[in-house]
Design a protein around this motif. Structure first.
Motif, PDB file in Angstrom:
ATOM      1  N   SER A 183       8.181  -1.206 -59.356  1.00  0.00           N
ATOM      2  CA  SER A 183       7.806  -2.041 -59.094  1.00  0.00           C
ATOM      3  C   SER A 183       6.568  -2.076 -58.929  1.00  0.00           C
ATOM      4  O   SER A 183       5.226  -0.336 -58.791  1.00  0.00           O
ATOM      5  CB  SER A 183       7.732  -3.025 -58.176  1.00  0.00           C
ATOM      6  N   ILE A 184       5.154  -2.942 -59.632  1.00  0.00           N
ATOM      7  CA  ILE A 184       3.514  -2.558 -59.669  1.00  0.00           C
ATOM      8  C   ILE A 184       3.059  -3.925 -59.951  1.00  0.00           C
ATOM      9  O   ILE A 184       3.752  -5.229 -59.890  1.00  0.00           O
ATOM     10  CB  ILE A 184       3.205  -2.177 -61.184  1.00  0.00           C
ATOM     11  N   VAL A 185       2.581  -4.287 -58.352  1.00  0.00           N
ATOM     12  CA  VAL A 185       1.584  -5.328 -57.651  1.00  0.00           C
ATOM     13  C   VAL A 185       0.397  -5.546 -58.319  1.00  0.00           C
ATOM     14  O   VAL A 185      -0.331  -4.684 -58.220  1.00  0.00           O
ATOM     15  CB  VAL A 185       2.660  -5.670 -56.643  1.00  0.00           C
ATOM     16  N   ILE A 186      -0.078  -7.121 -58.768  1.00  0.00           N
ATOM     17  CA  ILE A 186      -1.283  -7.013 -58.543  1.00  0.00           C
ATOM     18  C   ILE A 186      -2.081  -8.479 -58.545  1.00  0.00           C
ATOM     19  O   ILE A 186      -1.098  -8.858 -59.248  1.00  0.00           O
ATOM     20  CB  ILE A 186      -2.086  -6.472 -59.998  1.00  0.00           C
ATOM     21  N   GLY A 187      -3.181  -8.503 -57.678  1.00  0.00           N
ATOM     22  CA  GLY A 187      -3.204  -9.513 -56.585  1.00  0.00           C
ATOM     23  C   GLY A 187      -3.875  -9.642 -55.980  1.00  0.00           C
ATOM     24  O   GLY A 187      -4.448  -8.547 -55.678  1.00  0.00           O
ATOM     25  N   PRO A 188      -4.307 -10.778 -55.330  1.00  0.00           N
ATOM     26  CA  PRO A 188      -5.004 -10.709 -54.085  1.00  0.00           C
ATOM     27  C   PRO A 188      -4.072 -10.296 -53.224  1.00  0.00           C
ATOM     28  O   PRO A 188      -2.862  -9.752 -52.756  1.00  0.00           O
ATOM     29  CB  PRO A 188      -4.670 -12.611 -53.359  1.00  0.00           C
ATOM     30  N   ALA A 189      -5.391 -10.025 -52.129  1.00  0.00           N
ATOM     31  CA  ALA A 189      -4.161  -8.856 -50.923  1.00  0.00           C
ATOM     32  C   ALA A 189      -3.960  -8.961 -50.985  1.00  0.00           C
ATOM     33  O   ALA A 189      -2.621  -8.157 -50.537  1.00  0.00           O
ATOM     34  CB  ALA A 189      -5.503  -8.344 -50.509  1.00  0.00           C
ATOM     35  N   ILE A 190      -2.910 -10.370 -49.666  1.00  0.00           N
ATOM     36  CA  ILE A 190      -2.684 -11.116 -49.308  1.00  0.00           C
ATOM     37  C   ILE A 190      -1.488 -10.520 -50.014  1.00  0.00           C
ATOM     38  O   ILE A 190       0.273 -10.672 -49.431  1.00  0.00           O
ATOM     39  CB  ILE A 190      -2.346 -12.229 -48.972  1.00  0.00           C
ATOM     40  N   MET A 191      -0.726 -11.429 -51.387  1.00  0.00           N
ATOM     41  CA  MET A 191       0.370 -11.400 -51.986  1.00  0.00           C
ATOM     42  C   MET A 191       0.526 -10.210 -52.458  1.00  0.00           C
ATOM     43  O   MET A 191       2.130  -9.413 -51.739  1.00  0.00           O
ATOM     44  CB  MET A 191       0.002 -11.934 -52.966  1.00  0.00           C
ATOM     45  N   MET A 192      -0.401  -8.787 -52.690  1.00  0.00           N
ATOM     46  CA  MET A 192       0.467  -7.606 -52.993  1.00  0.00           C
ATOM     47  C   MET A 192       0.764  -6.693 -51.584  1.00  0.00           C
ATOM     48  O   MET A 192       2.267  -6.193 -51.319  1.00  0.00           O
ATOM     49  CB  MET A 192      -0.437  -6.533 -52.884  1.00  0.00           C
ATOM     50  N   LYS A 193       0.333  -7.639 -49.860  1.00  0.00           N
ATOM     51  CA  LYS A 193       0.761  -7.065 -49.159  1.00  0.00           C
ATOM     52  C   LYS A 193       2.074  -7.791 -48.998  1.00  0.00           C
ATOM     53  O   LYS A 193       3.131  -6.877 -48.860  1.00  0.00           O
ATOM     54  CB  LYS A 193      -0.107  -7.579 -48.105  1.00  0.00           C
ATOM     55  N   PHE A 194       2.725  -9.002 -49.344  1.00  0.00           N
ATOM     56  CA  PHE A 194       3.953  -9.240 -49.202  1.00  0.00           C
ATOM     57  C   PHE A 194       5.099  -9.433 -49.855  1.00  0.00           C
ATOM     58  O   PHE A 194       6.173  -8.179 -49.907  1.00  0.00           O
ATOM     59  CB  PHE A 194       4.349 -10.592 -48.992  1.00  0.00           C
ATOM     60  N   ALA A 195       4.337  -9.150 -51.428  1.00  0.00           N
ATOM     61  CA  ALA A 195       4.939  -8.141 -52.581  1.00  0.00           C
ATOM     62  C   ALA A 195       5.750  -6.441 -52.139  1.00  0.00           C
ATOM     63  O   ALA A 195       6.767  -6.510 -51.797  1.00  0.00           O
ATOM     64  CB  ALA A 195       4.404  -7.962 -53.851  1.00  0.00           C
ATOM     65  N   ALA A 196       4.513  -6.119 -51.379  1.00  0.00           N
ATOM     66  CA  ALA A 196       4.772  -4.934 -51.346  1.00  0.00           C
ATOM     67  C   ALA A 196       5.767  -4.462 -50.331  1.00  0.00           C
ATOM     68  O   ALA A 196       6.679  -3.318 -49.615  1.00  0.00           O
ATOM     69  CB  ALA A 196       3.437  -3.421 -50.419  1.00  0.00           C
ATOM     70  N   LEU A 197       5.984  -5.594 -49.141  1.00  0.00           N
ATOM     71  CA  LEU A 197       7.193  -5.615 -48.412  1.00  0.00           C
ATOM     72  C   LEU A 197       8.118  -6.169 -49.005  1.00  0.00           C
ATOM     73  O   LEU A 197       9.473  -5.774 -47.667  1.00  0.00           O
ATOM     74  CB  LEU A 197       6.542  -7.058 -47.011  1.00  0.00           C
ATOM     75  N   THR A 198       8.330  -7.066 -50.025  1.00  0.00           N
ATOM     76  CA  THR A 198       9.803  -7.379 -50.024  1.00  0.00           C
ATOM     77  C   THR A 198      10.367  -6.014 -50.971  1.00  0.00           C
ATOM     78  O   THR A 198      11.441  -5.818 -51.080  1.00  0.00           O
ATOM     79  CB  THR A 198       9.519  -8.060 -51.227  1.00  0.00           C
ATOM     80  N   THR A 199       8.861  -5.600 -52.141  1.00  0.00           N
ATOM     81  CA  THR A 199      10.374  -4.076 -52.185  1.00  0.00           C
ATOM     82  C   THR A 199      10.741  -3.018 -51.287  1.00  0.00           C
ATOM     83  O   THR A 199      11.673  -2.217 -51.865  1.00  0.00           O
ATOM     84  CB  THR A 199       9.226  -3.865 -53.595  1.00  0.00           C
ATOM     85  N   LYS A 200       9.294  -2.843 -50.240  1.00  0.00           N
ATOM     86  CA  LYS A 200      10.101  -1.725 -49.255  1.00  0.00           C
ATOM     87  C   LYS A 200      11.400  -2.330 -48.671  1.00  0.00           C
ATOM     88  O   LYS A 200      12.474  -1.505 -48.615  1.00  0.00           O
ATOM     89  CB  LYS A 200       9.173  -1.440 -48.302  1.00  0.00           C
ATOM     90  N   LYS A 201      11.718  -3.164 -48.593  1.00  0.00           N
ATOM     91  CA  LYS A 201      13.556  -3.914 -48.076  1.00  0.00           C
ATOM     92  C   LYS A 201      14.150  -3.095 -49.144  1.00  0.00           C
ATOM     93  O   LYS A 201      14.999  -2.830 -48.551  1.00  0.00           O
ATOM     94  CB  LYS A 201      12.848  -5.152 -47.855  1.00  0.00           C
ATOM     95  N   TYR A 202      13.966  -3.147 -49.975  1.00  0.00           N
ATOM     96  CA  TYR A 202      14.790  -2.404 -51.452  1.00  0.00           C
ATOM     97  C   TYR A 202      14.422  -1.211 -51.931  1.00  0.00           C
ATOM     98  O   TYR A 202      15.077  -0.466 -52.757  1.00  0.00           O
ATOM     99  CB  TYR A 202      15.071  -4.145 -52.191  1.00  0.00           C
ATOM    100  N   ASN A 203      14.180  -0.110 -50.667  1.00  0.00           N
ATOM    101  CA  ASN A 203      12.960   1.065 -51.245  1.00  0.00           C
ATOM    102  C   ASN A 203      12.596   0.924 -52.745  1.00  0.00           C
ATOM    103  O   ASN A 203      13.323   2.341 -53.478  1.00  0.00           O
ATOM    104  CB  ASN A 203      14.290   1.968 -50.804  1.00  0.00           C
TER     105      ASN A 203
END
Lengths: 273, 493
Positions: A183-203
């Protein structure tokens, strides 16, 4: 001096500029950025390159109008010149055939994502892109994104376009539906924070492209420093892309606010002039 | 060395030199006191950005020039990294030929107005002066006189543009536009080469512009020298990062025959202690770049800078002094140096330390930061300091600082500048295949300053890892000579 040869308004505050920069147009790769400065008294700000035309010697920049410099830049017209432009800076995106790639873009984050999904698609990946924004007006570059995506999912906070909901919902729906390899995420820092938390859940291995405060952009000042896995890194030379699961987004959000007061004052002064 | 000794001998024997030597008795010369540099009042200057040192008047310069006894063996010259023929330029001042003095300086030094201001003379020429080594008296003020002659020439409007050889059409380039590259470019263009200087930033001058503050080295002095180089034919290309905008290979394809890497020690060091990424903690590079290069403290400039009330600057070098004195000028109530050793070991130029003391800078020597504490918005609020004591000398010959356990205490700060050194800029080493570097990231060169890649020469901080303007300039000149030889041999074969 770099002449503006094309200007397009995507939404009230989002513009695309096509700028003459022949050397950069040839040498830039997906993930690279430039630093620009307007006028002798201007500040240096980083902008990710959204595309280029090496034959014409131009690069594309997408700018969201927020502060003094982005206002100055977006008030320039075709034929005007950007005083200083240097690049391409940063490390290029690591491109390989991962399998299925989930690209999540928040707002103007779509612009820097465009060359990345183009490269990923050309490398043989299946690309699923989530375009997310507050409302329909702020969804940009949809047609271009479709060109390099096997599937595009649109999410708006208010439901004015696509599905109502946040970027993370769009991402999770896909992850629950099929196997995602990267996964690649780009956007405002707060959006990336939560997008990253989401993918982390699924490794799911995830990269985030960060846009921090910079001055020189060549590793000289350290204004852009962040913590990745507990180690200090410079976004300008070590990035701009990092393992999103290792980035300390809270620290990054805090550091982005370093000049909040100064920025507000400067912006008021600019608007009153 | 034979030749140079003979040259000094014959020069010294010239009639004008002999006459001026005889005009004042040696005893009278050595009985004069070393002149003091006229300067702005400390409490006035610590509130403005004007130059601290005002420069010598003609009268004072003539008097100081008389102190030089024109030794048969001018040891001072050996103390100068570019071997300025010091007695000759000083005697030119004594006879009132100030422009002639400037010409002597420029024979071996591209930027005398800069060196007169920023060289650590007390460790170089003045350390080897007859007064210092034989009389145990203050040295002739060689630095002041150098600045005087160079300033006189610049202000006279009669600056001689050095002669340039017939263009040979051979393209050469430097990477970086700091002192090493400027010195290199002057020598190359004089030999007839087609010289291009590539600079990553939007201004030419490197550390002379972004690093050294206006109150120590006005930008106008640097710009004047750059203008002269332009008049001699040097081409300056700004906003161009070699290795990124174009690679060395791209430039080779465009016909460049050899390169001089003078990309400096641009990478700031941090101490990696807790809280160091809090808001309000800067590298000295960032702090000085914002203020010097970006005009952050001026109203009509867009770049912001945090203006601290209690500013701590960590380090004891010139950059630390520049940063702390800048903070004072921007309105700090407390501007402090935090240094882990004592005054004796400080690497800063002596004059800068004295100036800082006069300007009400506080010195917290034998102190070392161990942690920063921030408020709920992430802004630095306190620094935890640990007291130090000095032990045995270390590899640098200076006494090693040893932490005193349990001595930690806190002081309030709202801005911190970390000036604990810089590392070589990794950009060029990372983008040139086969370029050999040390474990510290400096480029490995031979005695001719040639790297492991034959058409690439290097000098200044990218080779030395953090030195002085004059040593960088000396490297630039040496590399120019060697590069010329390399190119000529290449053409022959």
């Amino acid at each position: 001096m770099n002449k503006i040869v094309e200007k397009e308004q995507f939404s009230e505050n989002v513009f695309k500029l096509v700028v003459e920069a022949p050397d950069v147009a040839v040498s830039r790769k997906a993930g690279h950025f430039v630093i620009i400065k307007i006028g002798d008294k201007g500040e240096r700000i980083p902008l990710t390159i959204a595309g280029s035309n090496p034959d014409k010697g131009t690069i594309d920049l997408v700018i969201q109008r927020v502060g003094v410099t982005s206002h100055k830049l977006t008030s320039l017209n075709v034929g005007d010149e950007i005083t200083d432009l240097v690049g391409p800076l940063g490390k290029a995106t690591h491109i390989e055939k991962f399998g299925t790639v989930l690209a999540a873009c928040g707002g103007v984050g779509t612009a820097p994502m465009l060359p990345i999904i183009e490269a990923l698609k050309k490398a043989g990946n299946k690309v699923i892109t989530v375009l997310a924004a507050r409302n329909k007006e702020l969804i940009i570059l949809e047609d271009q994104v479709r060109q390099f995506s096997d599937e595009v999912v649109i999410m708006t906070d208010d439901g004015s376009y696509g599905t109502k909901g946040l970027v993370t919902k769009g991402m999770e729906d896909i992850i629950n539906r099929e196997k995602v390899d990267k996964s690649i995420v780009i956007g405002p820092a707060i959006m990336m924070k939560f997008a990253a938390l989401t993918t982390k859940k699924y490794n799911i291995p995830t990269e985030a492209s960060l846009n921090t405060i910079m001055v020189d952009g060549t590793g000289m000042c350290g204004a852009c420093r962040i913590s990745v896995g507990g180690k200090t890194k410079f976004v300008c030379v070590d990035g701009p892309e990092f393992d999103a699961h290792q980035v300390d987004f809270d620290e990054m959000l805090m550091r982005l606010g370093a000049y909040k007061n100064e920025e507000v004052r400067a912006f008021e002064a600019y608007m009153n002039n | 060395m034979e030749n140079i000794t003979d040259y000094y001998k014959s020069e010294r024997a010239q009639e004008w030199r002999a006459d001026i030597r005889k005009s004042v008795k040696v005893k009278e010369r050595t009985s004069k006191e070393r002149t003091k540099m006229p300067e702005q009042e400390p409490t006035v200057r610590n509130k403005n950005s004007l130059e601290v040192n005002l420069g010598l008047t003609e009268k004072i310069a003539l008097k100081e020039a008389q102190r030089c006894i024109d030794c048969p063996d001018p040891t001072c010259v050996k103390g100068c990294p570019v071997n300025i023929y010091i007695p000759k330029f000083i005697k030119k001042i004594e006879i009132g030929d100030f422009l002639g003095a400037a010409t002597v300086l420029k024979d071996t030094n591209t930027l005398p107005a800069v060196c007169g201001r920023v060289c650590p003379q007390e460790k170089q020429c003045e350390a080897q002066c007859f007064y210092t080594i034989k009389l145990n008296q203050p040295a002739v003020a060689i630095g002041f006189l150098e600045r005087f002659a160079a300033d006189y020439e610049r202000n006279s409007g009669k600056t001689a543009i050095p002669e340039v050889a017939e263009p040979n059409g051979i393209k050469v380039a430097s990477i970086g536009s700091g002192p090493a590259s400027l010195a290199w470019s002057a020598d190359m263009v004089k030999m007839g080469y087609d010289v291009t200087v590539f600079e990553a930033l939007h201004e030419i001058g490197g550390v002379l512009k972004y690093g050294i503050p206006e109150f120590r080295l006005p930008n106008s002095v640097v710009d004047f020298e750059i203008d002269n180089l332009e008049k001699m034919g040097v081409k300056f290309v700004k906003n161009f990062v070699v290795g990124k905008t174009a690679t060395i290979d791209d430039l080779r394809a465009k016909g460049f025959k050899a390169f001089f890497v003078g990309s400096g020690a641009g990478l700031p060091r941090f101490m990696n202690i807790p809280g160091e990424n809090s808001i309000g903690i800067f590298s000295s590079n960032e702090y000085l770049t914002r203020v010097n290069l970006m005009g952050a403290a001026k109203d009509d400039y867009d770049t912001p800078v945090i203006i601290g009330k209690n500013v701590a600057v960590v380090g004891g070098g010139n950059t630390a002094m520049d940063s702390v004195r800048t903070a004072k000028r921007l309105g700090a109530e407390r501007a402090m140096i935090i240094y882990r050793r004592s005054r004796e070991e400080m690497p800063a130029r002596l004059e800068e330390v004295h100036h800082a003391i006069d300007e009400e800078i506080e010195f917290l020597n034998l102190n070392n930061p161990v942690e920063y504490i921030a408020d709920d918005k992430g802004r630095v609020q306190k620094v935890v300091l640990q007291k130090m004591e000095l032990g045995e000398p270390d590899a640098s010959g200076r006494r090693r600082p040893i932490p005193i356990e349990g001595s930690e205490y806190e002081i309030e700060v709202d801005e911190v500048v970390v000036a604990v050194g810089v590392s070589p800029n990794p950009l060029i080493p990372a983008t040139v295949a086969g370029l050999e570097t040390t474990k510290w990231g400096t480029i490995v060169v031979n005695d001719d300053l040639q790297s492991s890649v034959e058409d690439i020469f290097a000098g200044g901080d990218i080779v030395r890892g953090g030195a002085t303007v004059i040593l960088a300039m000396g490297d630039g000149r040496k590399a120019a000579e060697a590069m010329d030889k390399y190119i000529k041999e290449k053409i022959k074969n």
